[in-house]
Write a protein that holds these residues in place. Structure first.
Motif, short mmCIF file in Angstrom:
data_model
loop_
_atom_site.label_atom_id
_atom_site.label_comp_id
_atom_site.label_asym_id
_atom_site.label_seq_id
_atom_site.Cartn_x
_atom_site.Cartn_y
_atom_site.Cartn_z
N THR A 146 82.68 64.55 39.57
CA THR A 146 82.95 63.59 38.51
C THR A 146 81.77 63.61 37.54
O THR A 146 80.65 63.29 37.94
CB THR A 146 83.13 62.17 39.07
OG1 THR A 146 84.23 62.16 39.97
CG2 THR A 146 83.39 61.18 37.94
N LEU A 147 82.00 64.03 36.31
CA LEU A 147 80.94 64.13 35.31
C LEU A 147 80.98 62.90 34.41
O LEU A 147 82.00 62.62 33.77
CB LEU A 147 81.11 65.41 34.48
CG LEU A 147 79.94 65.79 33.57
CD1 LEU A 147 78.70 66.14 34.39
CD2 LEU A 147 80.34 66.98 32.69
N LEU A 148 79.87 62.16 34.37
CA LEU A 148 79.79 60.91 33.62
C LEU A 148 78.70 61.01 32.57
O LEU A 148 77.53 61.24 32.93
CB LEU A 148 79.51 59.74 34.56
CG LEU A 148 80.54 59.52 35.67
CD1 LEU A 148 80.00 58.52 36.69
CD2 LEU A 148 81.86 59.02 35.08
N PRO A 149 79.01 60.87 31.30
CA PRO A 149 77.99 61.01 30.26
C PRO A 149 77.06 59.80 30.19
O PRO A 149 77.51 58.65 30.23
CB PRO A 149 78.80 61.13 28.97
CG PRO A 149 80.09 60.44 29.26
CD PRO A 149 80.35 60.65 30.72
N HIS A 273 76.52 51.86 33.60
CA HIS A 273 77.95 52.16 33.58
C HIS A 273 78.25 53.34 34.51
O HIS A 273 79.26 53.33 35.24
CB HIS A 273 78.40 52.47 32.16
CG HIS A 273 79.86 52.80 32.05
ND1 HIS A 273 80.30 54.05 31.72
CD2 HIS A 273 80.97 52.04 32.24
CE1 HIS A 273 81.63 54.06 31.70
NE2 HIS A 273 82.06 52.85 32.01
N THR A 274 77.40 54.37 34.48
CA THR A 274 77.63 55.54 35.34
C THR A 274 77.22 55.26 36.78
O THR A 274 77.84 55.75 37.72
CB THR A 274 76.86 56.77 34.82
OG1 THR A 274 75.45 56.56 34.94
CG2 THR A 274 77.20 57.04 33.36
N LEU A 275 76.17 54.48 36.97
CA LEU A 275 75.67 54.18 38.32
C LEU A 275 76.67 53.33 39.09
O LEU A 275 76.86 53.49 40.30
CB LEU A 275 74.32 53.46 38.22
CG LEU A 275 73.56 53.15 39.51
CD1 LEU A 275 73.32 54.40 40.34
CD2 LEU A 275 72.23 52.47 39.17
N GLY A 276 77.34 52.42 38.41
CA GLY A 276 78.31 51.56 39.08
C GLY A 276 79.72 52.12 39.10
O GLY A 276 80.57 51.61 39.83
N TRP A 277 79.97 53.17 38.34
CA TRP A 277 81.33 53.71 38.15
C TRP A 277 82.11 53.82 39.45
O TRP A 277 81.58 54.32 40.44
CB TRP A 277 81.20 55.11 37.51
CG TRP A 277 82.50 55.82 37.32
CD1 TRP A 277 83.12 56.65 38.21
CD2 TRP A 277 83.32 55.79 36.16
NE1 TRP A 277 84.27 57.14 37.68
CE2 TRP A 277 84.43 56.62 36.42
CE3 TRP A 277 83.25 55.14 34.93
CZ2 TRP A 277 85.44 56.82 35.49
CZ3 TRP A 277 84.26 55.34 34.01
CH2 TRP A 277 85.34 56.18 34.29
N PRO A 278 83.37 53.37 39.48
CA PRO A 278 84.15 52.78 38.38
C PRO A 278 83.97 51.26 38.29
O PRO A 278 84.73 50.60 37.57
CB PRO A 278 85.58 53.13 38.78
CG PRO A 278 85.57 53.08 40.27
CD PRO A 278 84.20 53.60 40.68
N ASP A 279 82.99 50.73 39.01
CA ASP A 279 82.72 49.29 38.97
C ASP A 279 81.60 49.01 37.96
O ASP A 279 81.13 49.91 37.28
CB ASP A 279 82.33 48.79 40.37
CG ASP A 279 83.43 49.09 41.39
OD1 ASP A 279 84.60 48.79 41.10
OD2 ASP A 279 83.11 49.63 42.46
N ARG A 280 81.16 47.78 37.89
CA ARG A 280 80.13 47.37 36.94
C ARG A 280 78.93 46.77 37.66
O ARG A 280 79.07 46.10 38.69
CB ARG A 280 80.68 46.32 35.96
CG ARG A 280 81.80 46.81 35.05
CD ARG A 280 81.26 47.52 33.83
NE ARG A 280 82.33 48.00 32.96
CZ ARG A 280 82.15 48.53 31.77
NH1 ARG A 280 80.93 48.63 31.27
NH2 ARG A 280 83.17 48.96 31.05
N LEU A 281 77.74 47.05 37.12
CA LEU A 281 76.51 46.44 37.60
C LEU A 281 76.02 45.41 36.58
O LEU A 281 76.28 45.55 35.38
CB LEU A 281 75.41 47.50 37.77
CG LEU A 281 75.55 48.52 38.89
CD1 LEU A 281 74.40 49.54 38.77
CD2 LEU A 281 75.52 47.85 40.25
#
Length: 396
Positions: A146-149, A273-281
């Motif tokens: 999974t690549l997250l920018p 956003h990427t660290l918590g993906w698909p959730d939120r921190l």
């Protein structure tokens, strides 16, 4: 909200993006287990970072700094290692999430190592896609990663896209602050010193990316990155100068609707956003107050005063080896400028010269592997170095 504990590795842990990541991890150690932190040569900085987050392993790519790292971690229980192979090994250890923030073409091999073991890879190293876009995305697909920018602009585009198909996208727009020279005339820009160029009005970043922001080359590299990340052709990508840096990216859909990603200019927002993906921190970043901001302005980029952006657009349109040659030439030119061996206006001239020379030296094909990308990068650097003043070549 993140509930299950995740294992993470941070590549480029002592840079600006790496340190912002460490800050978030330190605030959420109940949610994350840090397997490894990797940096280039800053032994003291890496040791401090490793201790802050309780990393299992700390690795420096520069083997010469190994003894200093081991001394700095003595008694901590944290494993210390050094050398290029050790860095690749650390990147390849299976984890749930990897921050890929080693700047420049040097980040290509360790980022690919992280991709190949699957999991989520937060990409802050745009050169991976600029130097080897097609080959890199093929590796992502093969590994099922999974690549997250992480770049604020691409992360904003991802969020503004909202999971909809890019087939419904008419245009994606990246915003640019305009850098420190937005209101300077061409003659003053040409005479700019490194100190002038390093005074970014919005972001605090490393020296290389700050110079790229001053030339607007960074925004051009981001266009190339967006092309590969989202599968959108260059004619559906553009740039608008937005000095307030409140809007980071906009998506215009085929029906005329426009969605935008807004946030205060704090890299912890896209990183979270990427660290918590698909959730939120939850982050400590300032919240965007539109009433306090008062107004937002926009203007078209001036491709005459900032030819670096135009060169990137041309390289994207040309395809093949052109983006990789452009990136390598730019890295050489920026290093020479920071060493005061060339002037600010020489940066785009060197890049343009390398792009003109490349076909005559057989540098035309897009790399089809990481190894080919690394070889192409080396050839393009050598080609650019020939155009440097003799003293600059020795310094480089």
């Amino acid at each position: 909200m993140v509930t299950a504990k995740r294992s993470v590795t941070v590549l480029g842990a002592t840079g600006s993006v790496g340190l912002a990541t460490i800050d978030l991890l330190e605030r959420n150690l109940d949610l994350f287990s840090v397997q490894a932190v990797v940096a280039r040569s800053d032994a003291a900085g890496l040791a401090a970072v490793a201790r802050r987050v309780g990393a299992r392993r700390a690795v420096l790519a520069d083997e010469r700094a190994g003894p200093a790292l081991k001394a700095a971690l003595d008694g901590s229980g944290i494993e210390a290692a050094a050398g290029a192979l050790a860095a690749l090994d650390a990147a390849a250890v299976p984890v749930d999430w990897t921050m890929a923030a080693i700047s420049g073409a040097a980040g290509l091999a360790p980022t690919i190592a992280a991709v190949r073991r699957g999991g989520a890879v937060a990409l802050a190293t745009k050169e991976c896609l600029v130097c080897a876009g097609e080959a890199f995305m093929a590796e992502v697909a093969r590994a099922g990663a999974t690549l997250l920018p992480v770049d604020s602009e691409h992360n904003a585009l991802l969020q503004a896209l909202g999971g909809q198909s890019v087939d419904d996208v008419e245009r994606m727009t990246l915003t640019a602050s305009g850098g420190p020279f937005r209101q300077w005339d061409a003659a003053r820009i040409a005479a700019a010193t490194p100190e002038d160029a390093l005074r970014h009005p919005t972001w605090t970043m490393g020296a290389k990316i700050t110079i790229d922001s001053a030339t607007l080359m960074n925004k051009g590299l981001e266009l190339i990155e967006a092309h590969h990340l989202f599968g959108v052709d260059g004619d559906r990508l553009d740039v608008v100068v937005h000095p307030q840096s409140a809007i980071h990216g906009l998506v215009t859909f085929r029906d005329g609707a426009v969605t935008a990603g807004l946030a205060a200019p704090d890299m912890r927002v896209p990183i979270a956003h990427t660290l918590g993906w698909p959730d939120r921190l939850t982050t400590p970043a300032a919240r965007l107050d539109l009433a306090k901001l008062g107004a937002m302005t926009f203007e078209a980029p001036d491709l005459t005063r900032f030819p670096g952006l135009k060169l990137c657009m041309q390289a994207l349109a040309a395809g093949g080896a052109a983006p990789a040659v452009l990136n390598a030439a730019n890295e050489v030119a920026v290093a020479a400028f920071l060493a005061r061996a060339i002037g600010f206006g020489d940066i785009p001239r060197l890049v343009e010269g390398a792009l003109e020379d490349a076909p005559r030296h057989g540098l035309t094909r897009a790399p089809d592997s990481v190894e080919a990308a690394i070889a192409l990068d080396a050839s393009a650097r050598a080609l650019t170095a020939r155009r440097l003043p003799r003293d600059a070549v020795r310094a480089h």
